[in-house]
Scaffold this motif. Sequence first.
Motif, short mmCIF file in Angstrom:
data_model
loop_
_atom_site.label_atom_id
_atom_site.label_comp_id
_atom_site.label_asym_id
_atom_site.label_seq_id
_atom_site.Cartn_x
_atom_site.Cartn_y
_atom_site.Cartn_z
N GLY A 253 0.79 -1.24 0.08
CA GLY A 253 -0.12 0.18 0.11
C GLY A 253 0.97 1.15 0.03
N ARG A 254 0.46 2.23 -0.81
CA ARG A 254 1.27 3.32 -0.77
C ARG A 254 0.91 4.55 -0.07
NH1 ARG A 254 -0.35 3.42 -7.01
NH2 ARG A 254 -2.07 2.20 -6.16
N SER A 255 0.02 4.53 0.72
CA SER A 255 -0.14 5.54 1.57
C SER A 255 1.00 5.79 2.88
CB SER A 255 -1.52 5.55 2.33
OG SER A 255 -2.51 5.78 1.52
N VAL A 256 1.52 4.36 3.44
CA VAL A 256 2.47 4.55 4.49
C VAL A 256 3.85 3.56 3.90
CG1 VAL A 256 0.61 4.37 6.30
CG2 VAL A 256 1.26 2.33 5.35
N THR A 257 4.84 3.95 4.64
CA THR A 257 5.90 3.38 4.27
C THR A 257 6.77 2.65 5.37
OG1 THR A 257 6.72 5.32 2.57
CG2 THR A 257 8.43 3.89 3.48
N TRP A 258 6.90 1.20 4.93
CA TRP A 258 7.42 0.60 6.07
C TRP A 258 8.92 0.47 5.90
CZ3 TRP A 258 4.39 -1.91 9.58
CH2 TRP A 258 2.83 -1.87 9.34
N ALA A 301 4.91 -2.87 22.65
CA ALA A 301 5.15 -1.78 23.93
C ALA A 301 6.54 -1.10 23.69
CB ALA A 301 5.14 -2.60 25.32
N SER A 302 7.30 -1.69 22.90
CA SER A 302 8.72 -1.02 22.38
C SER A 302 8.62 0.32 21.59
CB SER A 302 9.53 -1.79 22.11
OG SER A 302 8.96 -2.55 20.64
N PHE A 303 7.34 0.28 20.87
CA PHE A 303 7.30 1.42 19.71
C PHE A 303 6.24 2.56 20.49
CE2 PHE A 303 7.72 -2.45 17.38
CZ PHE A 303 8.49 -2.14 16.44
N VAL A 304 6.50 3.81 19.79
CA VAL A 304 5.76 5.16 20.25
C VAL A 304 5.09 5.31 18.73
CG1 VAL A 304 6.04 7.40 20.68
CG2 VAL A 304 7.73 5.84 21.70
N VAL A 305 3.66 5.58 19.10
CA VAL A 305 2.86 5.98 18.22
C VAL A 305 2.55 7.55 18.17
CG1 VAL A 305 0.30 5.75 17.35
CG2 VAL A 305 1.70 3.94 18.28
N LEU A 306 2.82 8.08 17.15
CA LEU A 306 2.65 9.56 17.17
C LEU A 306 1.81 9.86 16.05
CD1 LEU A 306 6.33 10.98 16.98
CD2 LEU A 306 4.70 10.99 18.89
N MET A 307 0.73 10.78 16.18
CA MET A 307 -0.44 11.16 15.34
C MET A 307 -0.79 12.61 15.15
SD MET A 307 -3.07 7.97 15.42
CE MET A 307 -3.75 8.36 13.90
N SER A 308 -1.08 13.07 14.25
CA SER A 308 -1.83 14.57 14.05
C SER A 308 -3.04 14.94 14.86
CB SER A 308 -1.78 14.96 12.39
OG SER A 308 -2.96 13.79 12.18
N GLY A 309 -2.98 14.40 16.19
CA GLY A 309 -3.98 14.83 16.84
C GLY A 309 -3.75 15.77 17.95
N GLU A 310 -4.75 16.32 18.62
CA GLU A 310 -4.63 17.73 19.53
C GLU A 310 -4.13 17.18 20.57
OE1 GLU A 310 -8.46 19.41 19.85
OE2 GLU A 310 -8.88 19.65 18.00
N ASN A 311 -4.29 16.07 21.36
CA ASN A 311 -3.57 15.69 22.41
C ASN A 311 -2.51 15.08 22.46
OD1 ASN A 311 -5.02 13.59 21.32
ND2 ASN A 311 -4.92 12.22 23.04
N SER A 312 -1.54 15.35 23.51
CA SER A 312 -0.30 14.38 23.58
C SER A 312 -0.46 13.18 24.22
CB SER A 312 0.88 15.54 24.34
OG SER A 312 1.12 16.69 23.89
N ILE A 340 0.26 9.29 10.88
CA ILE A 340 0.51 8.65 11.74
C ILE A 340 1.90 8.08 11.56
CG2 ILE A 340 -0.15 6.57 10.35
CD1 ILE A 340 -0.93 5.20 12.96
N ALA A 341 2.87 8.12 12.56
CA ALA A 341 4.48 7.54 12.56
C ALA A 341 4.36 6.61 13.87
CB ALA A 341 5.19 8.75 12.68
N VAL A 342 4.69 5.45 13.45
CA VAL A 342 4.91 4.31 14.47
C VAL A 342 6.30 3.90 14.37
CG1 VAL A 342 4.36 2.29 15.80
CG2 VAL A 342 2.44 3.61 14.32
N GLY A 343 7.17 3.90 15.60
CA GLY A 343 8.45 3.55 15.54
C GLY A 343 9.31 3.44 16.99
N SER A 344 10.39 3.18 17.16
CA SER A 344 11.23 3.16 18.45
C SER A 344 11.81 4.56 18.65
CB SER A 344 12.52 2.26 18.58
OG SER A 344 11.71 1.01 18.31
N TRP A 345 10.67 5.64 18.55
CA TRP A 345 11.35 7.00 18.64
C TRP A 345 11.55 7.24 20.22
CZ3 TRP A 345 11.20 6.93 13.78
CH2 TRP A 345 9.98 6.94 12.90
#
Length: 605
Positions: A253-258, A301-312, A340-345
């Motif tokens: 799928g071309r909307s996200v990059t693994w 649990a080792s990953f951090v999920v970041l999104m374009s939401g209003e809340n931290s 959305i960005a999911v990684g070991s940030w």
Amino acid sequence: MNINLDPSRDDLPLMANTSHILVKHYVLDLDVNFESQIIEGTIVLFFDSGNKFRKKSSSTEETCRPESNEACKFRMLEPCHISVTNTRTFSSKMGYNDFAICGKGEKDTSGKDGNHDNWKLASEISSSKYCCDTGNHGSEDFLLVLDCCDLSVLKVEEVDVAAVPGIEKFTRSPKLTVVSELRNQIVRELVTLPADRWREQLDCYARCSQAPGCGELLFDTDTWSLQIRKTGAQTAPDFPHAIRILYRTKPQGRSVTWTSDQSGRPCVYTMGSPINNRALFPCQEPPVAMSTWQATVRAAASFVVLMSGENSAKPTQLQEGYSSWHYYVTMPMPASTLTIAVGSWTEMKPETYSSNDLAAERRSFSPSEADFRCVGVCGHVEYPCRFQNASAATQEIIPHRVFAPVCLKHTCQETLLRLIPPCLSAAHSVLGTHPFSRLDVLIVPANFPSLGMASPHIVFLSQSTLTGRSHLCGTRLCHEIAHSWFGLAIGARDWTEEWLSEGFATHLEDVFWAKAQQLAPSEAQEQQELRAVLRWRRLQDEVRNSPEEMQVLSCLSETSSLGPRSTAVAVATEAFILPPFDYSQVFGIHNQTGGKAAIQESSPL
């Protein structure tokens, strides 16, 4: 309807029939699996068919037509022979454990459309009955068309919102006896709640999204769309106003990059694809389709999920080593702005600064320098608007965080962390109220194809901006901050006019950066003129060396149903210095049409 297009060259079709029905809110409930490179789960869509569709259509009214004005036809769905297992290995606050979905580790053998459900129902109906009504008898069912690409849709069902305890308070018509009308009335009342009840509204959306299903809907997919119908629902007001779609993305799928980050650990993120988010979730793509959303995303649990939401968002620990993250937005925007960005940030914390650095960061512009022009009445739909908030108007530096792979910690502390406060303060001194309440900055993997990308509440920056002195990082950061106003808070009504957002952001990066450096007016003017000359020469080179067809945007009259061109277009506006301008006069109509998140810039030559 299948359309053969080359996304690297052609305009993309906007298939969603937004002139008949609009999505007002999305509730996403997703699992991220790095082993199979699949995101799967459910999305619940809440619709409003609008006042003009509340009345039954006459026999001459067209009941469904996608934006492309092409007739759409359901194909006979093929049976799926695939082993099905329940992949929910842990409990979810918003889970749907009754759904059986394809195993995460299994190869998708469902065929190109990925339709796993209701093929028997579809096979009982002649394909001629799936045609859109062309308007001479009014006897065909309404067809909902969503923009969709590279997704495996497994099931579509109506949601029984009337079964939610306490939801009856949203029913103004107690005399309604038809259950389907009662459900639609509840959703109509829910989507039109006043802005000061946004917390209650989000809670009701969440509870309704967990309500049981009350009947599967017929669906089909083609290359660019998902088509859904309910037998007997002939108009948009009759169509279910809350539906649940069970689906999963495809590895290609071309909307996200693994990919892998700079530390070699796996990650996935939306990198501003030419097809926007249609391969991440079924949606309405046209910029006029303004909606809010909330999302629950689960990952190891080792990953951090970041999104374009209003809340931290903070993680909620689940059993078996998984965490859940919840984000939401209350500002209606196009679906393309969801990021959305999911990684070991790793969140980067500032080192101890010198007293001079701290003084510079805490510097407040004088009231005369920061001209807060109050907007009496905004021209957008009602929502909790920061431009109407007196405390937001005085917030010079909004809360911000920086995330990056741990190997870039020292570089981020040395360069990026020091620049964010003065750049935010400079932007506030020029434009006043920050449109968004917070900012995350993520240093994305090395395969990111540009220097930066702005989305609501989050900015992606290339690792390249951290090299050398602070000038490149500072100007790029100022550019992306400027997109909060031009491109996101307000934006072009049609993507062919996206050059307007880029022109303003490119001009304002010089204005912001000069203020952040506290340059004297003569120095700021000299720096701005030099950069304008460099842009003009770069523009000349691009025009001289680019094919002619890449230098012209499609005419608006020819592309009313088309998406953005994926190729870069050289824009002369960026090469000139704009005269002094009262930017605040623009925000009286801010967010009437919204902007587009995937605003990308090529690296300078």
